[in-house]
Design an enzyme around this catalytic site. Structure first.
Site, mmCIF file in Angstrom:
data_model
loop_
_atom_site.group_PDB
_atom_site.id
_atom_site.type_symbol
_atom_site.label_atom_id
_atom_site.label_comp_id
_atom_site.label_asym_id
_atom_site.label_seq_id
_atom_site.Cartn_x
_atom_site.Cartn_y
_atom_site.Cartn_z
ATOM 1 N N SER A 1 1.117 -0.924 0.134
ATOM 2 C CA SER A 1 -0.101 -0.037 -0.367
ATOM 3 C C SER A 1 0.868 1.325 -0.219
ATOM 4 O O SER A 1 2.225 1.049 0.948
ATOM 5 C CB SER A 1 -0.147 -0.484 1.363
ATOM 6 O OG SER A 1 -1.503 1.274 1.222
ATOM 7 N N TYR B 1 -1.713 -1.463 10.145
ATOM 8 C CA TYR B 1 -1.826 -1.400 8.951
ATOM 9 C C TYR B 1 -0.880 -0.700 8.038
ATOM 10 O O TYR B 1 0.152 -1.026 7.341
ATOM 11 C CB TYR B 1 -3.382 -0.626 8.445
ATOM 12 C CG TYR B 1 -3.461 -0.493 7.168
ATOM 13 C CD1 TYR B 1 -3.454 -1.929 6.384
ATOM 14 C CD2 TYR B 1 -2.917 0.164 6.187
ATOM 15 C CE1 TYR B 1 -3.884 -1.802 5.330
ATOM 16 C CE2 TYR B 1 -3.324 0.416 4.471
ATOM 17 C CZ TYR B 1 -4.072 -1.136 4.431
ATOM 18 O OH TYR B 1 -4.058 -0.973 2.587
HETATM 19 N N1 LIG Z 1 -8.842 0.241 -1.146
HETATM 20 C C1 LIG Z 1 -7.776 0.366 -0.848
HETATM 21 O O1 LIG Z 1 -7.810 2.117 -1.167
HETATM 22 C C2 LIG Z 1 -6.430 -0.228 -0.754
HETATM 23 C C3 LIG Z 1 -4.843 1.097 -0.843
HETATM 24 C C4 LIG Z 1 -3.745 0.233 -1.006
HETATM 25 C C5 LIG Z 1 -3.645 -0.615 -0.320
HETATM 26 N N2 LIG Z 1 -4.951 -1.993 -0.538
HETATM 27 C C6 LIG Z 1 -4.572 -3.616 -0.824
HETATM 28 O O2 LIG Z 1 -5.199 -4.261 -1.503
HETATM 29 C C7 LIG Z 1 -5.444 -5.231 -0.848
HETATM 30 C C8 LIG Z 1 -7.622 -5.805 -1.345
HETATM 31 O O3 LIG Z 1 -7.999 -4.685 -0.952
HETATM 32 P P1 LIG Z 1 -9.396 -4.327 -1.155
HETATM 33 O O4 LIG Z 1 -9.805 -2.726 -1.305
HETATM 34 O O5 LIG Z 1 -9.675 -4.486 -2.408
HETATM 35 O O6 LIG Z 1 -10.054 -4.363 0.311
HETATM 36 P P2 LIG Z 1 -11.442 -5.597 0.522
HETATM 37 O O7 LIG Z 1 -11.735 -5.567 2.238
HETATM 38 O O8 LIG Z 1 -12.716 -5.119 -1.063
HETATM 39 O O9 LIG Z 1 -11.082 -6.725 0.052
HETATM 40 C C9 LIG Z 1 -9.591 -7.700 0.386
HETATM 41 C C10 LIG Z 1 -10.374 -9.228 0.248
HETATM 42 O O10 LIG Z 1 -9.363 -9.323 1.313
HETATM 43 C C11 LIG Z 1 -10.362 -11.291 1.863
HETATM 44 N N3 LIG Z 1 -9.427 -11.287 3.457
HETATM 45 C C12 LIG Z 1 -9.508 -11.060 4.025
HETATM 46 N N4 LIG Z 1 -9.586 -11.223 4.678
HETATM 47 C C13 LIG Z 1 -9.213 -13.168 4.728
HETATM 48 C C14 LIG Z 1 -8.309 -14.397 5.556
HETATM 49 N N5 LIG Z 1 -8.170 -14.206 6.669
HETATM 50 N N6 LIG Z 1 -8.584 -14.655 4.628
HETATM 51 C C15 LIG Z 1 -8.380 -15.005 3.154
HETATM 52 N N7 LIG Z 1 -9.269 -13.515 2.852
HETATM 53 C C16 LIG Z 1 -9.415 -12.546 3.501
HETATM 54 C C17 LIG Z 1 -11.789 -10.228 1.775
HETATM 55 O O11 LIG Z 1 -12.330 -11.155 1.946
HETATM 56 C C18 LIG Z 1 -11.978 -9.415 1.624
HETATM 57 O O12 LIG Z 1 -12.541 -10.309 -0.123
HETATM 58 C C19 LIG Z 1 -5.345 -5.328 0.737
HETATM 59 O O13 LIG Z 1 -4.837 -6.301 0.881
HETATM 60 C C20 LIG Z 1 -5.504 -3.627 0.798
HETATM 61 O O14 LIG Z 1 -5.069 -3.671 2.106
HETATM 62 C C21 LIG Z 1 -6.228 -1.184 -0.677
#
Ligand SMILES: NC(=O)c1ccc[n+]([C@@H]2O[C@H](COP(=O)([O-])OP(=O)(O)OC[C@H]3O[C@@H](n4cnc5c(N)ncnc54)[C@H](O)[C@@H]3O)[C@@H](O)[C@H]2O)c1
Length: 244
Positions: free
Chosen positions: A134, A147
């Site tokens: 991130s 985080y």
């Molecule tokens: N959305 C943003 O702005 C953003 C920015 C930077 C980084 N990220 C990173 O990108 C990745 C995806 O984020 P997103 O926005 O799609 O979030 P999201 O919450 O929509 O998706 C994350 C997914 O991970 C799954 N998950 C959580 N814990 C789990 C576990 N123990 N086992 C299996 N699956 C599990 C959840 O069920 C969910 O479907 C994450 O690692 C997040 O930190 C997101």
């Protein structure tokens, strides 16, 4: 074929859709009980759905074995993407239990994914891993100690893995998105009592990113066009961290 964890999430679905459109078969991992509807809609065929908790070692070796069984033993692309945001609280108020929960999913989950997928890629002497770090993995932000610490750790894991496998035909990179229009960002903004209108003021592009813009970077890093890119982090943040 591409193996994606956190595949039911906003970025997971966008990436699965793009890779499927480009001809990849998809093995999609998410935790038991996750809503798989959007994923099924995005990838109507050549999709294997696997319920697994990425923090559990047996579940991790299990999702890797099931992926290999479904796709002739190979794993060409691994998007190591599952993650959680945890609470928004200053460090004195941030519980150890919450800190450990965030580290378990975001760091141990990524570590376990690498531990079980890398041997498959090393054996086939080919493969591309993209870890979800991130912008919080290369900068601080008040209230999200767990985080930010976890996403810095993902960069560390990426660099170590890249050095370990770079001479074996395998590349390991991470992506570092800034705020993306998503459930996760809305949850963080709500906890901070703000929203995109305020957050966007700190971004030169004056908007949040789209999940498709993250997917495009993942697909590029997965492709042969990125053949000389290894062990690197990749900001997708509308210029937000150009001052760093
Ligand atoms: N959305 C943003 O702005 C953003 C920015 C930077 C980084 N990220 C990173 O990108 C990745 C995806 O984020 P997103 O926005 O799609 O979030 P999201 O919450 O929509 O998706 C994350 C997914 O991970 C799954 N998950 C959580 N814990 C789990 C576990 N123990 N086992 C299996 N699956 C599990 C959840 O069920 C969910 O479907 C994450 O690692 C997040 O930190 C997101």
């Amino acid at each position: 074929m591409a193996l994606i964890t956190g595949a039911a999430g906003v970025i997971g679905v966008a990436t699965a859709r793009l890779m499927a459109e480009r001809g990849a078969k998809i093995a999609a991992v998410d935790r038991p009980g996750a809503d798989l509807g959007p994923l099924r809609e995005a990838v109507p065929r050549d999709l294997v759905l696997i319920e697994a908790d990425v923090t559990d070692e047996a579940s991790t070796s299990g999702y890797v074995a099931r992926t290999q069984a479904a796709f002739g033993g190979r794993i060409d692309i691994f998007f190591n993407n599952a993650g959680i945001e945890g609470p928004v609280r200053p460090i004195p108020d941030y519980s150890l239990a919450d800190f450990r929960r965030v580290m378990a999913v975001n760091v141990e989950g990524v570590f376990l994914g690498l531990k079980y997928v890398l041997p498959v890629m090393i054996a086939q002497r080919a493969g591309s891993v993209i870890n979800s770090s991130s912008a919080a993995g290369v900068s601080g932000s008040p209230g999200t100690s767990g985080y930010n610490a976890s996403k810095h750790a993902v960069l560390g894991l990426t660099r170590v893995a890249a050095l370990e496998v770079g001479d074996k035909g395998v590349r390991v990179n991470c992506i570092n998105p800034g705020p993306i229009r998503s459930r996760m960002m809305t949850s963080l903004d709500d906890a901070r009592g703000s929203g995109e209108a305020q957050g966007a003021l700190r971004i030169p592009a004056r908007r949040y990113g789209q999940p498709e813009e993250v997917a495009a970077m993942v697909a590029f890093l997965a492709s042969d066009e990125a053949g000389f890119i290894n062990g690197a982090y990749h900001l997708i943040d509308g210029g937000r961290h150009a001052t760093a």
